[in-house]
Structures are given as C-alpha cells and as structure tokens.
Design an enzyme around this catalytic site. Structure first.
Site, short mmCIF file in Angstrom:
data_model
loop_
_atom_site.label_atom_id
_atom_site.label_comp_id
_atom_site.label_asym_id
_atom_site.label_seq_id
_atom_site.Cartn_x
_atom_site.Cartn_y
_atom_site.Cartn_z
N ASP A 100 0.80 -1.21 0.00
CA ASP A 100 0.00 0.00 0.00
C ASP A 100 0.85 1.28 0.00
O ASP A 100 1.80 1.43 0.77
CB ASP A 100 -0.93 0.03 1.22
CG ASP A 100 -2.13 -0.88 1.07
OD1 ASP A 100 -2.52 -1.16 -0.08
OD2 ASP A 100 -2.68 -1.31 2.10
N ARG A 269 -10.94 0.22 5.35
CA ARG A 269 -9.53 0.13 5.70
C ARG A 269 -9.07 1.37 6.47
O ARG A 269 -9.39 2.49 6.10
CB ARG A 269 -8.67 0.00 4.43
CG ARG A 269 -7.20 -0.31 4.71
CD ARG A 269 -6.40 -0.34 3.43
NE ARG A 269 -6.00 0.99 3.00
CZ ARG A 269 -5.53 1.28 1.79
NH1 ARG A 269 -5.42 0.34 0.88
NH2 ARG A 269 -5.18 2.52 1.47
#
Length: 309
Positions: A100, A269
């Site tokens: 990420d 998230r």
C-alpha cells in the site's frame, strides 16, 4: 497468562487469532501480543468481530500507532474520517500485487481491514510474505537486488482501463487516484525497522529500476515479483462479514481475487503511519515529486529486535 490463541494458517505467512474482541479499550498487554503476532506472521486474521463499527475500528487501529488520513488522493468514507471505503461492487478491479501507498516516502506501517459486505463465494484476498521471498532468493539474485533502487508512482497505467469490466468507472477512479502526482525512489530491499529483517519493496506501484533501460527494468521487476508471489510465500483468506485482517505493510504485498463478478463486496480500511524505508546500505527513500505530509506523519523508528521463529 495470555487469553489469545494464535494459529498459523499457512507455512510462511498468516495466523488466525482467537480469544479477543477488538476495540479501543484493549489492555496494553493484549495490544503488545497482537503486535508481536503481526511481526512474526506478517498478516493476522480475526473472525467474529461483528460488534466492531466504524468508530470501534478506528479506535482499535489507533492503539497500533498514529493513523494516516484515508489516502493521499482518494476521498475518505466521510469528512475527517481515516477510513477508506473499498467498494468493489461495480466491476472496478484492483487486482495487481502491491504494497500500500509505496508512491510516497512514508508507506503505512500496517493496515486494519474490516469486512462489511462480502460475496457468498469469491472475493478472497491474497497476501505474500516479502521477507520470506527475500530469504529464499538464490544467492546470486539476492546480491543483485541488494543494490537496486526503484521508482514508485501513483500515475495510473491507462492501458488497463479499456480491459476493465467497467471502463468508465475505472477511468473516473484513475483520475482521482492520480489527481496529485507522487513519485518516490525506494530501495528494492529495505530493512524492517522493528525486526531487522530484509524485505522486498516492489509491487504494482514500482514502475522502473533506477539506472536500467526500460525493457531491462521491466524484466528485472517481473523476475523479482515472480519470486515474491510464489505460492509458498502466500496465504489466501476467504472473508466472512465481521472479519478483520491486519497486515504488516513493511513485509507484505497483497491483491484481491476478482472472481465475484458484480456481487457486492465492501471493506473498510484504516492505516497506521509508517516510517521512511532504509536500504541495507543505510540510504533512505527519496521523494521525487509530491508532498505526503498531509497524508501521514512519519512514525518514529523502534530499534530492531530479533524475531522469534
């Protein structure tokens, strides 16, 4: 005595933890045990967390460290929320292996992902252990990658839009994702700041190897990525509503399995702020374009400690 039960779910990565209800009121000792399991297993899973709502997810994630905003460019679930709403119910695909937010100089330390709506079949997530991948490289290949640096960017590969299930929606998302340009040069092998382990830092945001011609660069990236995603380095998780997964973003890559068509799939998230990666030569990552200070603080570095095996 610990009330947690930690059960590995694959040989090199992943463990399921039972015996805890996640939330912002967990005792410090329980948080330490969770963090220790995360460092060892790289991704950890919790079933039966249906009690957890948006506020509880954020409060729990905050126990792991300072939080980032939802994303450097993609809007949050709501104003002032650190939650990124991952809704893949409209044919949008994000199906490449990646770590990420590596296009900034301070990729997240960890992510806390909570299943809100999942399809009855399909829509699993895969994780790969980038520490194990490095440790199992042939010696000659390890010597090569030790000295490499790669440029990571959020500029979207528009050739992928036409091939998507929903080109119009994918183009809209790509324009938002790349609305502010970020580009960072990272070491291909970083030293984990807490464990001292070496891990491979590549994934889909890595666009070129510094100093190599374009065709050679693409071949080297593909070669290394093939090592990272070998099946022995991976774990696959089938989601149920209320599941929570936490992964060490400094030691993993992940991807969605897009085998669920247009069925509803929605997850939330929250990410924990990370440090600036450092290579085995002591060189830190370098910003080439973009300022990520509004996205994330730079987390303090904890001295490396040995990992129990």
């Amino acid at each position: 005595m610990s009330s947690l039960t930690v059960t590995p779910v694959a040989g090199r990565i992943g463990a399921q933890i039972a015996g805890v209800q996640l939330g912002g009121e967990l005792p410090a000792e329980t948080v330490r045990e969770i963090r220790a399991a995360l460092l060892r297993h790289k991704v950890i899973f919790f079933r039966g967390q249906e009690h957890l709502d948006e506020q509880g997810q954020v409060a729990f994630a905050g126990l792991l460290g300072p939080l980032t905003t939802a994303h450097p460019t993609v809007p949050a679930l709501s104003d002032d929320s650190p939650i990124l709403d991952l809704d893949y119910s409209h044919g949008q695909k994000v199906d490449r292996w990646h770590t990420d937010v590596t296009f900034v100089d301070r990729p997240p330390l960890a992510s806390v992902l909570r299943a809100v709506v999942v399809p009855p079949a399909g829509g699993d997530t895969l994780w790969a252990n980038t520490v194990a991948a490095y440790e199992h490289l042939p010696r000659e290949l390890a010597e090569l990658v030790d000295g490499l640096r790669a440029v990571h960017t959020n500029q979207f590969d528009y050739a992928r839009i036409a091939a998507s299930d929903n080109p119009a929606r994918t183009r809209e998302y790509a324009e938002i994702f790349a609305s502010t340009s970020f580009e960072t040069e990272h070491p291909v092998v970083r030293v984990h700041p807490e464990t001292g382990e070496r891990s491979i830092l590549l994934g889909d945001f890595a666009k070129r190897i510094v100093g190599l011609p374009g065709d050679v660069s693409a071949t080297v990236i593909r070669l290394i990525q093939d090592q990272v995603t070998q099946v022995e380095n991976t774990v696959r998780w089938h989601w149920a509503p209320g599941d929570v997964a936490i992964w060490d973003n400094r030691a993993t890559q992940h991807r969605v399995v897009h085998d669920f068509g247009r069925q509803a799939r929605r997850l939330h998230r929250v990410t924990v702020a990370g440090d600036v990666p450092v290579g085995i030569d002591g060189r830190s990552s370098e910003v080439l374009s973009g300022d990520a200070s509004a996205y994330s603080p730079i987390a303090p570095v904890t001295p490396a400690t040995p990992v129990a095996v």
